[in-house]
Design a protein around this motif. Structure first.
Motif, short mmCIF file in Angstrom:
data_model
loop_
_atom_site.label_atom_id
_atom_site.label_comp_id
_atom_site.label_asym_id
_atom_site.label_seq_id
_atom_site.Cartn_x
_atom_site.Cartn_y
_atom_site.Cartn_z
N TYR A 128 -16.01 -2.77 27.56
CA TYR A 128 -15.63 -1.61 28.36
C TYR A 128 -16.13 -0.35 27.66
N LEU A 142 -10.75 3.17 30.75
CA LEU A 142 -11.85 2.29 30.39
C LEU A 142 -12.59 1.83 31.65
N PHE A 174 -15.20 -0.54 23.82
CA PHE A 174 -14.19 -1.51 23.44
C PHE A 174 -14.58 -2.89 23.92
N GLN A 203 -6.08 -10.00 28.30
CA GLN A 203 -7.14 -9.51 27.41
C GLN A 203 -6.54 -8.76 26.23
N PHE A 240 -7.54 -6.24 23.13
CA PHE A 240 -8.61 -5.30 22.83
C PHE A 240 -8.80 -5.10 21.33
N GLY A 241 -10.03 -4.84 20.98
CA GLY A 241 -10.36 -4.46 19.62
C GLY A 241 -10.15 -2.96 19.43
N PRO A 242 -10.39 -2.46 18.22
CA PRO A 242 -10.16 -1.05 17.91
C PRO A 242 -11.24 -0.12 18.44
N GLY A 243 -12.36 -0.69 18.88
CA GLY A 243 -13.41 0.12 19.46
C GLY A 243 -14.45 0.58 18.47
N TYR A 269 -1.10 -0.85 29.59
CA TYR A 269 -1.57 -0.76 28.21
C TYR A 269 -1.12 0.56 27.60
N GLN A 312 -2.25 3.21 24.58
CA GLN A 312 -3.36 3.52 23.68
C GLN A 312 -2.99 4.72 22.83
N GLY A 369 -7.55 0.96 20.05
CA GLY A 369 -7.81 0.27 21.30
C GLY A 369 -6.54 0.11 22.11
N PRO A 370 -6.66 -0.18 23.40
CA PRO A 370 -5.49 -0.40 24.25
C PRO A 370 -4.66 -1.59 23.74
N PHE A 379 -1.67 -4.22 24.75
CA PHE A 379 -0.95 -4.82 25.88
C PHE A 379 0.54 -4.53 25.77
N PHE A 383 -2.01 3.41 30.29
CA PHE A 383 -2.92 3.08 31.39
C PHE A 383 -2.37 1.91 32.19
N LEU A 425 -11.07 -5.79 34.48
CA LEU A 425 -9.98 -4.87 34.78
C LEU A 425 -10.51 -3.52 35.24
N PHE A 466 -9.24 0.30 35.34
CA PHE A 466 -8.24 1.14 34.71
C PHE A 466 -8.09 2.45 35.46
N GLY A 467 -6.86 2.97 35.42
CA GLY A 467 -6.63 4.33 35.87
C GLY A 467 -6.97 5.30 34.75
#
Lengths: 111, 113
Positions: free
Chosen positions: A35, A43, A91, A100, A102-105, B36, B38, B43-44, B46, B89, B101, B103-104
């Motif tokens: 993303y 994202l 990300f 899913q 997510f990683g830290p980006g 999510y 953030q 990162g996001p 969950f 989000f 996904l 996202f908003g």
């Protein structure tokens, strides 16, 4: 239990250079999603891969961007000939199937 | 245009109050929704998810409500704490879309001590 790992965390490239972003999914996860996030936005989906296969690349720009997820090693998002508009946070997320993580980006800055 | 959007871009609450973050979606084919959190530079993370065959799901201090009639999703955080300060989000999955996904834009929650 290591989470999703991404490197580098920060990447600076000059216009015209190549950027390679790496993503190591969580152990046992065979699904990887990439993303892109612009400042103060949500994202945006780019690409979905399983081992050695691109499943859905409907969010990838038609040119300069490519992704792979080889049998061994991390998933790679490659951006050729970067432009300033490529500056963003990228990300990746991994999934066993469904939820899913997510990683830290990687924060890419193009100068 | 965006399929998922948020009513409020910012929300400021006092520590200990309950917080409600809202989200509207437009695709009636969406069958899975996730919230999510953030934090800056991360990162996001969950928080909680819900499938379209449910209208409510509870976790630890969080509740997600889904109203399919008006295509509305909300996240309720009980006894909000300073550590809850972040951008939240909502994200949706459209059935059959390989779980990619949408996202908003996000809501910034600020918790005042």
């Amino acid at each position: 239990n290591a989470g999703v790992m991404q490197n580098p965390r920060h990447l600076v490239r000059r216009r015209g250079q190549e950027a390679r972003l790496r993503c190591s999914p969580m152990k046992g996860h065979s699904h990887v999603y990439w993303y892109r996030q612009l400042p103060e936005e949500g994202l945006k989906f780019m690409v979905y891969l399983q081992k050695e296969n691109i499943i859905d690349e409907s969010g990838m720009p038609k040119e300069r961007f490519s992704a792979e997820f080889p049998k061994e090693g991390p998933s790679i998002l490659r951006i050729q000939q970067v432009v300033r508009g490529d500056s963003a946070a990228y990300f990746c997320a991994s999934s066993p199937a469904g939820e899913q993580y997510f990683g830290p980006g990687t924060r890419l800055t193009v100068t | 245009g965006e399929s998922v959007g948020l009513h409020l871009p910012t929300l400021s609450v006092q520590e200990g109050d309950n917080s409600i973050i809202n989200c509207a979606y437009s695709n009636s084919a969406s069958d899975y929704f996730i919230w999510y959190k953030q934090e800056s530079g991360k990162g996001p993370q969950f928080i909680i998810d819900i499938r379209s065959n449910m209208d409510k799901r509870q976790g630890q201090r969080v509740t997600v409500l889904l109203n399919k009639t008006v295509k509305h999703l909300s996240l309720q955080i009980a006894a909000t704490q300073p550590g809850d300060s972040a951008v939240y989000f909502c994200a949706e999955n459209i059935k059959g879309s390989n779980y990619k996904l949408t996202f908003g834009k996000g809501t910034l929650l600020t918790v005042n001590p």
